[in-house]
Design an enzyme around this catalytic site. Structure first.
Site, PDB file in Angstrom:
ATOM      1  N   HIS A 144      12.339   4.888  -4.855  1.00  0.00           N
ATOM      2  CA  HIS A 144      13.591   5.396  -4.297  1.00  0.00           C
ATOM      3  C   HIS A 144      14.008   6.552  -5.190  1.00  0.00           C
ATOM      4  O   HIS A 144      13.304   6.891  -6.154  1.00  0.00           O
ATOM      5  CB  HIS A 144      14.646   4.280  -4.238  1.00  0.00           C
ATOM      6  CG  HIS A 144      14.801   3.529  -5.535  1.00  0.00           C
ATOM      7  ND1 HIS A 144      15.294   4.117  -6.681  1.00  0.00           N
ATOM      8  CD2 HIS A 144      14.489   2.253  -5.891  1.00  0.00           C
ATOM      9  CE1 HIS A 144      15.316   3.236  -7.657  1.00  0.00           C
ATOM     10  NE2 HIS A 144      14.819   2.096  -7.213  1.00  0.00           N
ATOM     11  N   HIS A 172      13.811   6.212  -9.087  1.00  0.00           N
ATOM     12  CA  HIS A 172      12.500   6.452  -9.706  1.00  0.00           C
ATOM     13  C   HIS A 172      12.202   7.955  -9.767  1.00  0.00           C
ATOM     14  O   HIS A 172      11.710   8.455 -10.788  1.00  0.00           O
ATOM     15  CB  HIS A 172      11.390   5.814  -8.861  1.00  0.00           C
ATOM     16  CG  HIS A 172      11.421   4.319  -8.791  1.00  0.00           C
ATOM     17  ND1 HIS A 172      11.705   3.644  -7.623  1.00  0.00           N
ATOM     18  CD2 HIS A 172      11.174   3.368  -9.728  1.00  0.00           C
ATOM     19  CE1 HIS A 172      11.628   2.340  -7.843  1.00  0.00           C
ATOM     20  NE2 HIS A 172      11.319   2.144  -9.113  1.00  0.00           N
TER      21      HIS A 172
HETATM   22  P1  AMP Z   1      11.139  -0.739 -11.283  1.00  0.00           P
HETATM   23  O1  AMP Z   1      10.101  -0.065 -10.440  1.00  0.00           O
HETATM   24  O2  AMP Z   1      12.246  -1.349 -10.495  1.00  0.00           O
HETATM   25  O3  AMP Z   1      10.547  -1.638 -12.334  1.00  0.00           O
HETATM   26  O4  AMP Z   1      11.858   0.435 -12.081  1.00  0.00           O
HETATM   27  C1  AMP Z   1      11.112   1.398 -12.789  1.00  0.00           C
HETATM   28  C2  AMP Z   1      12.064   2.226 -13.613  1.00  0.00           C
HETATM   29  O5  AMP Z   1      13.034   2.831 -12.761  1.00  0.00           O
HETATM   30  C3  AMP Z   1      12.836   1.405 -14.644  1.00  0.00           C
HETATM   31  O6  AMP Z   1      12.961   2.166 -15.839  1.00  0.00           O
HETATM   32  C4  AMP Z   1      14.170   1.224 -13.972  1.00  0.00           C
HETATM   33  O7  AMP Z   1      15.232   1.045 -14.886  1.00  0.00           O
HETATM   34  C5  AMP Z   1      14.319   2.527 -13.246  1.00  0.00           C
HETATM   35  N1  AMP Z   1      15.280   2.413 -12.135  1.00  0.00           N
HETATM   36  C6  AMP Z   1      15.261   1.504 -11.130  1.00  0.00           C
HETATM   37  N2  AMP Z   1      16.326   1.682 -10.329  1.00  0.00           N
HETATM   38  C7  AMP Z   1      17.039   2.721 -10.835  1.00  0.00           C
HETATM   39  C8  AMP Z   1      18.256   3.394 -10.459  1.00  0.00           C
HETATM   40  N3  AMP Z   1      18.956   3.045  -9.392  1.00  0.00           N
HETATM   41  N4  AMP Z   1      18.676   4.409 -11.236  1.00  0.00           N
HETATM   42  C9  AMP Z   1      17.983   4.780 -12.333  1.00  0.00           C
HETATM   43  N5  AMP Z   1      16.838   4.208 -12.733  1.00  0.00           N
HETATM   44  C10 AMP Z   1      16.370   3.189 -11.994  1.00  0.00           C
END
Ligand code: AMP
Length: 282
Positions: A25, A28
């Site tokens: 999204h 990322h």
């Molecule tokens: P994930 O794929 O959910 O493990 O997230 C991968 C990275 O994206 C991690 O560093 C999360 O903290 C970051 N992340 C996920 N959602 C958001 C968001 N809404 N805003 C900023 N960073 C995000």
């Protein structure tokens, strides 16, 4: 992967890493852009890490769309997508792991036994494989961010950790791959979580310093939505993550709630409030 990374460094380029579990999204994609603004080349890893999921959690259901992710990441500046298989990352059971210690006793760590051990272990593995000078993580997962910073400090890892702001939908909902689990009706009420955090921030800005009063302000919009089942709502110290009884500018209001099939988390810093976050399409 390491050869690719070392070749870039041999050419005199800096390498940035954005670790993810995919199903991108805008949150990322902003991390990728931020990494690209800091480093010459950016590696994005996509790996749904089995050892950070509990037995009752959503490992099998976790959303995946590699073709879409690849196109989006490349369009936003990624130079390399690292997509290891489970066999690549764990050719044998992972016996030695990173133990997070007391920082995992709070918030999500207290409700998801072994979760942060799995997260830190996979992040350290990714840092050792890619050997980036900088790695970018999101503020949305604040306990993860605090733990990774601490791991890199405590274990002398030669990577600078950058924490990027939380990216939100126009109505305030923090973006998450898990928002895909929400039904249209659940999606409509989900922003109550962010409204609760905003209410605590507004109360703090208006001079309220009593923890009970700040939490009551946060709880009101959330409890209006019957479907939102609070798992925790706390004001914590930004370093220890322990509950704070004297909230200050740096204190974090952190919330987790279940909504249908989704478990949603969000947080805000009391003194900085939502101004540090990014709203998309607002
Ligand atoms: P994930 O794929 O959910 O493990 O997230 C991968 C990275 O994206 C991690 O560093 C999360 O903290 C970051 N992340 C996920 N959602 C958001 C968001 N809404 N805003 C900023 N960073 C995000």
């Amino acid at each position: 992967m390491r050869l690719w990374s070392r070749s870039r460094r041999d050419e005199g380029l800096t390498v940035g890493l954005v670790p993810t579990m995919g199903y991108f999204h805008e949150g990322h994609l902003r991390l990728i852009e931020q990494a690209k603004a800091i480093a010459d080349t950016v590696v994005v890893s996509l790996f749904v890490n089995p050892i950070q999921f509990g037995p009752q959690e959503d490992l099998a259901a976790y959303p995946r769309d590699l073709a879409r992710d690849r196109a989006a990441a490349l369009a936003r500046g990624a130079d390399c997508l690292f997509v290891p298989t489970e066999g690549d990352m764990y050719p044998a059971p992972q016996v030695v792991r990173v133990v997070p210690g007391s920082l995992a006793d709070h918030l999500c760590g207290a409700r998801r036994p072994g979760h942060f051990e799995g997260v830190l272990t996979v992040v350290l593995k990714l840092l050792n494989i890619v050997e980036p000078q900088v790695a970018v993580f999101g503020r949305k997962d604040v306990q993860q961010a605090v733990l990774i910073r601490r791991m890199v400090g405590d274990l002398n890892v030669a990577t600078e950790i950058v924490i990027a702001p939380t990216v939100r939908e126009a109505d305030g909902l923090a973006m998450s791959s898990r928002n895909a689990y929400l039904t249209p009706e659940e999606r409509r009420v989900a922003p109550a979580l962010a409204r609760g955090l905003e209410a605590a921030h507004a109360a703090f800005a208006a001079g309220v310093r009593d923890v009970g009063a700040l939490l009551a302000a946060a709880r009101a919009p959330i409890e209006e939505v019957g479907a939102l089942a609070l798992e925790y709502l706390e004001i914590v110290d930004p370093v220890s993550l322990a509950p704070s009884d004297a909230p200050g500018e740096e204190s974090i209001v952190a919330v987790a709630a279940r909504l249908g099939a989704a478990r949603l988390i969000d947080n805000v810093t009391l003194g900085e409030g939502t101004s540090g976050d990014v709203r998309v399409g607002a």
